[in-house]
Write a protein that holds these residues in place. Structure first.
Motif, PDB file in Angstrom:
ATOM      1  N   GLU A 187     -59.378 -34.234  20.717  1.00 57.52           N
ATOM      2  CA  GLU A 187     -60.126 -33.177  21.394  1.00 57.52           C
ATOM      3  C   GLU A 187     -59.833 -33.160  22.889  1.00 57.52           C
ATOM      4  N   ALA A 188     -59.693 -34.342  23.492  1.00 57.60           N
ATOM      5  CA  ALA A 188     -59.352 -34.404  24.913  1.00 57.60           C
ATOM      6  C   ALA A 188     -57.985 -33.767  25.157  1.00 57.60           C
ATOM      7  N   ALA A 189     -57.036 -34.017  24.257  1.00 51.79           N
ATOM      8  CA  ALA A 189     -55.707 -33.425  24.392  1.00 51.79           C
ATOM      9  C   ALA A 189     -55.762 -31.918  24.211  1.00 51.79           C
ATOM     10  N   ARG A 190     -56.566 -31.445  23.264  1.00 50.80           N
ATOM     11  CA  ARG A 190     -56.681 -30.000  23.041  1.00 50.80           C
ATOM     12  C   ARG A 190     -57.224 -29.311  24.291  1.00 50.80           C
ATOM     13  N   ARG A 191     -58.250 -29.873  24.887  1.00 52.85           N
ATOM     14  CA  ARG A 191     -58.830 -29.279  26.097  1.00 52.85           C
ATOM     15  C   ARG A 191     -57.864 -29.388  27.280  1.00 52.85           C
ATOM     16  N   HIS A 192     -57.124 -30.463  27.332  1.00 48.81           N
ATOM     17  CA  HIS A 192     -56.129 -30.642  28.388  1.00 48.81           C
ATOM     18  C   HIS A 192     -55.063 -29.552  28.294  1.00 48.81           C
ATOM     19  N   GLY A 193     -54.597 -29.279  27.075  1.00 48.73           N
ATOM     20  CA  GLY A 193     -53.597 -28.243  26.873  1.00 48.73           C
ATOM     21  C   GLY A 193     -54.104 -26.865  27.256  1.00 48.73           C
ATOM     22  N   ALA A 194     -55.354 -26.574  26.922  1.00 50.49           N
ATOM     23  CA  ALA A 194     -55.933 -25.279  27.279  1.00 50.49           C
ATOM     24  C   ALA A 194     -56.085 -25.141  28.791  1.00 50.49           C
ATOM     25  N   ARG A 195     -56.448 -26.222  29.446  1.00 45.02           N
ATOM     26  CA  ARG A 195     -56.667 -26.182  30.904  1.00 45.02           C
ATOM     27  C   ARG A 195     -55.356 -26.007  31.660  1.00 45.02           C
ATOM     28  N   PHE A 196     -54.297 -26.643  31.176  1.00 42.70           N
ATOM     29  CA  PHE A 196     -53.020 -26.617  31.886  1.00 42.70           C
ATOM     30  C   PHE A 196     -51.954 -25.867  31.076  1.00 42.70           C
ATOM     31  N   MET A 197     -52.361 -24.784  30.457  1.00 40.46           N
ATOM     32  CA  MET A 197     -51.471 -24.013  29.589  1.00 40.46           C
ATOM     33  C   MET A 197     -50.229 -23.536  30.344  1.00 40.46           C
ATOM     34  N   ARG A 198     -50.413 -22.926  31.492  1.00 38.71           N
ATOM     35  CA  ARG A 198     -49.258 -22.398  32.213  1.00 38.71           C
ATOM     36  C   ARG A 198     -48.322 -23.521  32.648  1.00 38.71           C
ATOM     37  N   GLU A 199     -48.875 -24.587  33.261  1.00 39.94           N
ATOM     38  CA  GLU A 199     -48.029 -25.652  33.788  1.00 39.94           C
ATOM     39  C   GLU A 199     -47.239 -26.363  32.689  1.00 39.94           C
ATOM     40  N   LEU A 200     -47.841 -26.516  31.514  1.00 38.84           N
ATOM     41  CA  LEU A 200     -47.188 -27.246  30.428  1.00 38.84           C
ATOM     42  C   LEU A 200     -46.230 -26.371  29.625  1.00 38.84           C
ATOM     43  N   PHE A 201     -46.598 -25.100  29.400  1.00 39.47           N
ATOM     44  CA  PHE A 201     -45.877 -24.294  28.425  1.00 39.47           C
ATOM     45  C   PHE A 201     -45.215 -23.034  28.978  1.00 39.47           C
ATOM     46  N   PHE A 202     -45.464 -22.694  30.255  1.00 37.72           N
ATOM     47  CA  PHE A 202     -44.895 -21.466  30.800  1.00 37.72           C
ATOM     48  C   PHE A 202     -44.213 -21.674  32.153  1.00 37.72           C
ATOM     49  N   GLU A 203     -43.787 -22.885  32.438  1.00 38.29           N
ATOM     50  CA  GLU A 203     -43.043 -23.156  33.658  1.00 38.29           C
ATOM     51  C   GLU A 203     -41.761 -23.910  33.337  1.00 38.29           C
ATOM     52  N   LYS A 204     -40.672 -23.510  34.019  1.00 37.08           N
ATOM     53  CA  LYS A 204     -39.382 -24.180  33.866  1.00 37.08           C
ATOM     54  C   LYS A 204     -38.700 -24.267  35.229  1.00 37.08           C
ATOM     55  N   LEU A 205     -37.669 -25.097  35.280  1.00 35.96           N
ATOM     56  CA  LEU A 205     -36.857 -25.176  36.486  1.00 35.96           C
ATOM     57  C   LEU A 205     -35.997 -23.918  36.629  1.00 35.96           C
ATOM     58  N   PRO A 206     -35.587 -23.569  37.852  1.00 37.11           N
ATOM     59  CA  PRO A 206     -34.736 -22.391  38.066  1.00 37.11           C
ATOM     60  C   PRO A 206     -33.416 -22.442  37.314  1.00 37.11           C
ATOM     61  N   GLU A 207     -32.996 -23.615  36.856  1.00 36.29           N
ATOM     62  CA  GLU A 207     -31.773 -23.746  36.068  1.00 36.29           C
ATOM     63  C   GLU A 207     -31.765 -22.805  34.872  1.00 36.29           C
ATOM     64  N   TRP A 208     -32.965 -22.505  34.344  1.00 34.51           N
ATOM     65  CA  TRP A 208     -33.093 -21.665  33.154  1.00 34.51           C
ATOM     66  C   TRP A 208     -33.362 -20.204  33.480  1.00 34.51           C
ATOM     67  N   GLU A 209     -33.349 -19.845  34.731  1.00 31.58           N
ATOM     68  CA  GLU A 209     -33.832 -18.524  35.147  1.00 31.58           C
ATOM     69  C   GLU A 209     -33.015 -17.375  34.567  1.00 31.58           C
ATOM     70  N   SER A 210     -31.732 -17.602  34.291  1.00 30.27           N
ATOM     71  CA  SER A 210     -30.901 -16.521  33.759  1.00 30.27           C
ATOM     72  C   SER A 210     -31.357 -16.071  32.372  1.00 30.27           C
ATOM     73  N   GLU A 211     -32.179 -16.893  31.703  1.00 29.39           N
ATOM     74  CA  GLU A 211     -32.693 -16.503  30.385  1.00 29.39           C
ATOM     75  C   GLU A 211     -33.809 -15.469  30.487  1.00 29.39           C
ATOM     76  N   ARG A 212     -34.476 -15.409  31.629  1.00 29.35           N
ATOM     77  CA  ARG A 212     -35.572 -14.442  31.833  1.00 29.35           C
ATOM     78  C   ARG A 212     -36.498 -14.429  30.618  1.00 29.35           C
ATOM     79  N   GLU A 213     -37.005 -15.577  30.338  1.00 23.84           N
ATOM     80  CA  GLU A 213     -37.713 -15.773  29.066  1.00 23.84           C
ATOM     81  C   GLU A 213     -39.125 -15.208  29.077  1.00 23.84           C
ATOM     82  N   TYR A 214     -39.491 -14.683  27.926  1.00 24.44           N
ATOM     83  CA  TYR A 214     -40.861 -14.256  27.637  1.00 24.44           C
ATOM     84  C   TYR A 214     -41.213 -14.900  26.308  1.00 24.44           C
ATOM     85  N   ARG A 215     -42.374 -15.519  26.217  1.00 24.62           N
ATOM     86  CA  ARG A 215     -42.686 -16.228  24.977  1.00 24.62           C
ATOM     87  C   ARG A 215     -44.117 -15.990  24.509  1.00 24.62           C
TER      88      ARG A 215
END
Length: 292
Positions: A187-215
């Motif tokens: 449960e602590a992990a589930r709440r942690h994931g919800a709190r930091f959703m963008r930082e964990l699952f929607f951020e990447k290094l500029p190395e990947w920027e040419s993919e212009r990803e939407y997920r």
């Protein structure tokens, strides 16, 4: 032949693009009208796929779990519950206005990314699927269970990603073990994931920027593979310049059976491929040698 409605773009958030192989398109996606969501641990970015190393704000002596158990539990809960489907998007530079040459805007289109065609489009032997983003979102939401969460956004490319050195406040890679003690690891992990959703699952290094990803991410504890019926959200199929004859007929018949536009990607000596509207009968004629 009339140009597809997505050819001259008026809004950059209207469509998303999914690159795939010829075999996957002809043998799986078109016959089933479904897209497969991958497990988060199967994505290509090592920062996302490999095991995360967490720091801890505190470590109470009476905590029931070891550091190793908490690390493993957070990785298991966060990674196994995340099902992801990745797409490419357009930029604002792809918008075509009246009286402006539409050709330069093609270089900003999600369907004309050279690296994507090389890496995910099977070196120009695959295809790129054009989806209406709003219809696809409705289809995904209609396909999941009521208790499952759908999150969607573009990827943010950041050279100063959140690392593992913050030991003063809870962060994406810093765990407050008081929450683990109070709630348990899962449960602590589930709440942690919800709190930091963008930082964990929607951020990447500029190395990947040419993919212009939407997920799209679906948060679910289901053990089975997540398959989504995309309903009427597929509006176009673009085949690579070297698309194999063996799968040509299956792709050519799709626009004849549903309301789809078909195009062939051509390089024309440019740095990026351009879509050439193609009648399905032309592809059927090409496929004849492979079907005789």
């Amino acid at each position: 032949m009339t140009a597809p409605p997505w050819y001259n773009l008026r809004r950059s958030d209207q469509y998303v693009y999914h690159y795939t192989t010829a075999a996957t398109l002809a043998e799986k996606i078109l016959p089933s009208n479904r897209l497969r969501f991958s497990r988060f641990s199967d994505v290509s970015d090592p920062r996302e796929a490999k095991e995360w190393k967490f720091n801890f704000l505190t470590y109470p002596e009476d905590l029931d779990s070891t550091i190793a158990e908490i690390q493993a539990g957070f990785n298991r809960q966060l990674k196994s519950s995340i099902h992801v489907a990745c797409f490419c998007r357009d930029t604002d530079g792809a918008i075509v206005t009246d009286g402006v040459d539409p050709i330069p805007a093609l270089y900003e289109r999600g369907h004309s990314r050279p690296r994507m065609w090389a890496q995910y489009g099977d070196k120009h032997k695959g295809a790129c699927l054009v989806f209406d983003r709003h219809r696809l979102n409705r289809a995904i939401r209609a396909a999941v269970e009521r208790h499952e969460t759908v999150v969607y956004d573009k990827i943010f490319y950041n050279s100063a990603l959140h690392g593992t050195t913050n030991l003063t406040t809870a962060g994406p890679f810093t765990i407050d073990t008081r929450e683990v003690k109070r709630l348990g690891i899962a449960e602590a992990a589930r709440r942690h994931g919800a709190r930091f959703m963008r930082e964990l699952f929607f951020e990447k290094l500029p190395e990947w920027e040419s993919e212009r990803e939407y997920r799209w991410i679906v948060i679910s504890d289901r053990a089975a593979e997540l398959m989504i019926d995309f309903q009427d959200s597929l509006v176009g199929i673009l085949i690579g310049e070297d698309f194999p004859l063996a799968h040509m007929e299956a792709v050519a018949r799709a626009p004849l059976e549903r309301n789809l536009y078909l195009a062939t990607m051509e390089w024309r000596n440019s740095g990026a491929p351009q879509p050439l509207p193609t009648h399905p009968n032309i592809l059927l004629m090409r496929a004849q040698p492979a079907t005789v």
